[in-house]
Design a protein around this motif. Sequence first.
Motif, short mmCIF file in Angstrom:
data_model
loop_
_atom_site.label_atom_id
_atom_site.label_comp_id
_atom_site.label_asym_id
_atom_site.label_seq_id
_atom_site.Cartn_x
_atom_site.Cartn_y
_atom_site.Cartn_z
N GLY A 57 -14.82 19.55 -29.58
CA GLY A 57 -15.59 20.93 -28.32
C GLY A 57 -15.08 19.67 -27.10
O GLY A 57 -16.55 18.61 -27.33
N ASP A 58 -15.40 19.45 -25.68
CA ASP A 58 -15.26 18.73 -25.04
C ASP A 58 -14.23 18.34 -25.70
O ASP A 58 -13.32 17.77 -25.55
CB ASP A 58 -16.82 18.85 -24.34
N THR A 59 -14.98 16.55 -25.21
CA THR A 59 -15.18 15.38 -25.92
C THR A 59 -15.35 15.10 -27.21
O THR A 59 -14.99 13.89 -27.50
CB THR A 59 -14.99 14.10 -24.96
N VAL A 60 -15.75 16.02 -27.78
CA VAL A 60 -16.61 15.54 -28.88
C VAL A 60 -15.74 16.37 -29.98
O VAL A 60 -15.88 17.68 -30.06
CB VAL A 60 -17.99 16.30 -29.20
N LYS A 61 -15.16 15.43 -31.29
CA LYS A 61 -14.49 16.37 -32.33
C LYS A 61 -15.55 15.90 -33.70
O LYS A 61 -15.97 15.08 -33.83
CB LYS A 61 -13.32 14.98 -32.16
N PHE A 120 -13.98 3.21 -66.17
CA PHE A 120 -15.38 3.07 -64.05
C PHE A 120 -15.50 4.68 -64.69
O PHE A 120 -15.30 5.72 -65.50
CB PHE A 120 -13.75 3.25 -63.76
N PHE A 121 -16.60 4.96 -63.62
CA PHE A 121 -17.23 5.56 -63.51
C PHE A 121 -17.34 6.50 -61.90
O PHE A 121 -17.34 5.87 -60.88
CB PHE A 121 -19.45 5.24 -63.41
N LYS A 122 -16.79 7.61 -61.61
CA LYS A 122 -16.75 7.26 -59.32
C LYS A 122 -17.88 8.93 -60.03
O LYS A 122 -18.66 9.91 -60.31
CB LYS A 122 -15.18 8.76 -59.83
N GLN A 123 -18.47 9.52 -57.94
CA GLN A 123 -19.04 9.55 -57.30
C GLN A 123 -18.63 10.52 -56.22
O GLN A 123 -17.86 9.22 -55.82
CB GLN A 123 -20.48 9.63 -56.90
N THR A 124 -18.41 12.13 -55.97
CA THR A 124 -17.78 12.11 -54.48
C THR A 124 -18.74 12.69 -53.60
O THR A 124 -19.44 13.43 -54.40
CB THR A 124 -17.00 12.61 -54.65
N ALA A 125 -18.91 12.00 -52.50
CA ALA A 125 -19.93 12.72 -51.53
C ALA A 125 -18.76 13.23 -50.24
O ALA A 125 -17.71 13.25 -49.75
CB ALA A 125 -20.98 12.25 -51.25
N GLU A 126 -19.10 14.38 -49.82
CA GLU A 126 -18.40 14.46 -47.81
C GLU A 126 -19.09 14.50 -47.31
O GLU A 126 -20.48 14.42 -47.24
CB GLU A 126 -17.81 15.45 -48.07
N LEU A 127 -18.27 13.73 -45.78
CA LEU A 127 -19.35 13.61 -44.66
C LEU A 127 -18.24 14.35 -42.94
O LEU A 127 -17.77 14.34 -43.34
CB LEU A 127 -19.58 11.91 -44.28
N GLU A 128 -19.48 15.00 -42.51
CA GLU A 128 -19.44 15.26 -41.82
C GLU A 128 -19.26 14.79 -40.30
O GLU A 128 -20.88 14.04 -40.30
CB GLU A 128 -20.23 16.74 -40.70
N LEU A 129 -18.96 14.36 -39.68
CA LEU A 129 -18.91 13.32 -38.60
C LEU A 129 -18.08 13.86 -36.96
O LEU A 129 -17.50 14.24 -36.59
CB LEU A 129 -17.76 12.08 -39.08
N GLN A 130 -18.94 13.76 -35.83
CA GLN A 130 -19.16 13.72 -35.09
C GLN A 130 -18.20 12.76 -34.10
O GLN A 130 -19.66 11.98 -34.40
CB GLN A 130 -20.36 14.44 -33.74
N HIS A 131 -18.10 12.53 -33.02
CA HIS A 131 -17.37 11.57 -32.69
C HIS A 131 -16.75 11.52 -31.76
O HIS A 131 -15.77 12.95 -31.15
CB HIS A 131 -16.03 10.39 -33.63
N ARG A 132 -16.82 10.58 -30.54
CA ARG A 132 -16.32 11.02 -29.18
C ARG A 132 -14.70 10.84 -28.92
O ARG A 132 -14.71 9.47 -29.84
CB ARG A 132 -17.38 9.90 -28.25
N GLY A 133 -14.42 11.26 -28.94
CA GLY A 133 -13.09 10.93 -27.41
C GLY A 133 -13.03 9.79 -26.24
O GLY A 133 -14.26 9.83 -25.65
N VAL A 134 -12.12 10.22 -25.93
CA VAL A 134 -11.78 9.08 -24.35
C VAL A 134 -11.02 10.20 -23.19
O VAL A 134 -9.23 10.47 -23.92
CB VAL A 134 -11.71 7.68 -24.88
N ASN A 135 -11.51 10.34 -22.14
CA ASN A 135 -10.68 10.78 -21.05
C ASN A 135 -9.76 9.98 -21.07
O ASN A 135 -10.05 8.50 -20.71
CB ASN A 135 -11.46 11.69 -20.04
N LEU A 136 -8.54 11.23 -20.41
CA LEU A 136 -7.56 10.21 -20.09
C LEU A 136 -7.26 9.67 -18.34
O LEU A 136 -7.82 10.43 -18.00
CB LEU A 136 -5.64 10.49 -20.16
#
Length: 136
Positions: A57-61, A120-136
């Motif tokens: 959305g706009d410059t945010v992914k 070994f032991f393992k745990q899993t999680a998921e992150l939702e990330l919003q990150h900025r892009g750069v206009n060309l």
Amino acid sequence: MYGVVYGDVLSHLIIRMDALLRGRAEAYARTVEVSNRKSSTSKRAVVFTMSPGGGVGDTVKTSYATVDVIANDEGDTADLMNLVLALATSRGVGGMVDGQPLLSATINGGPNSDPAADGFFKQTAELELQHRGVNL
């Protein structure tokens, strides 16, 4: 209308988390490998991989990252996962979410225990990330 370029958020997560964990005093945070895969010699690892989905959305992914924490002690695995999620969603100066490029990080799922290799032991999680892009 100009195009928007989005940086490699996976490499940013790996590099930044490695730096944040190196500054911690907790015993389970020492000698942790932070990467996009666990090496055969590592006893503790934080593994980031990108998950499908997201949108722009706009410059945010919006992107999704899977976080796997693998350790040779079940308690260390749980403690390390909790620390990693706290650091990954931390805001402001010295935090992961500082606007360069991450604008927001929230826990989208987990942590859940997952099957792991013997010893070994393992745990899993998921992150939702919003990150900025750069206009060309």
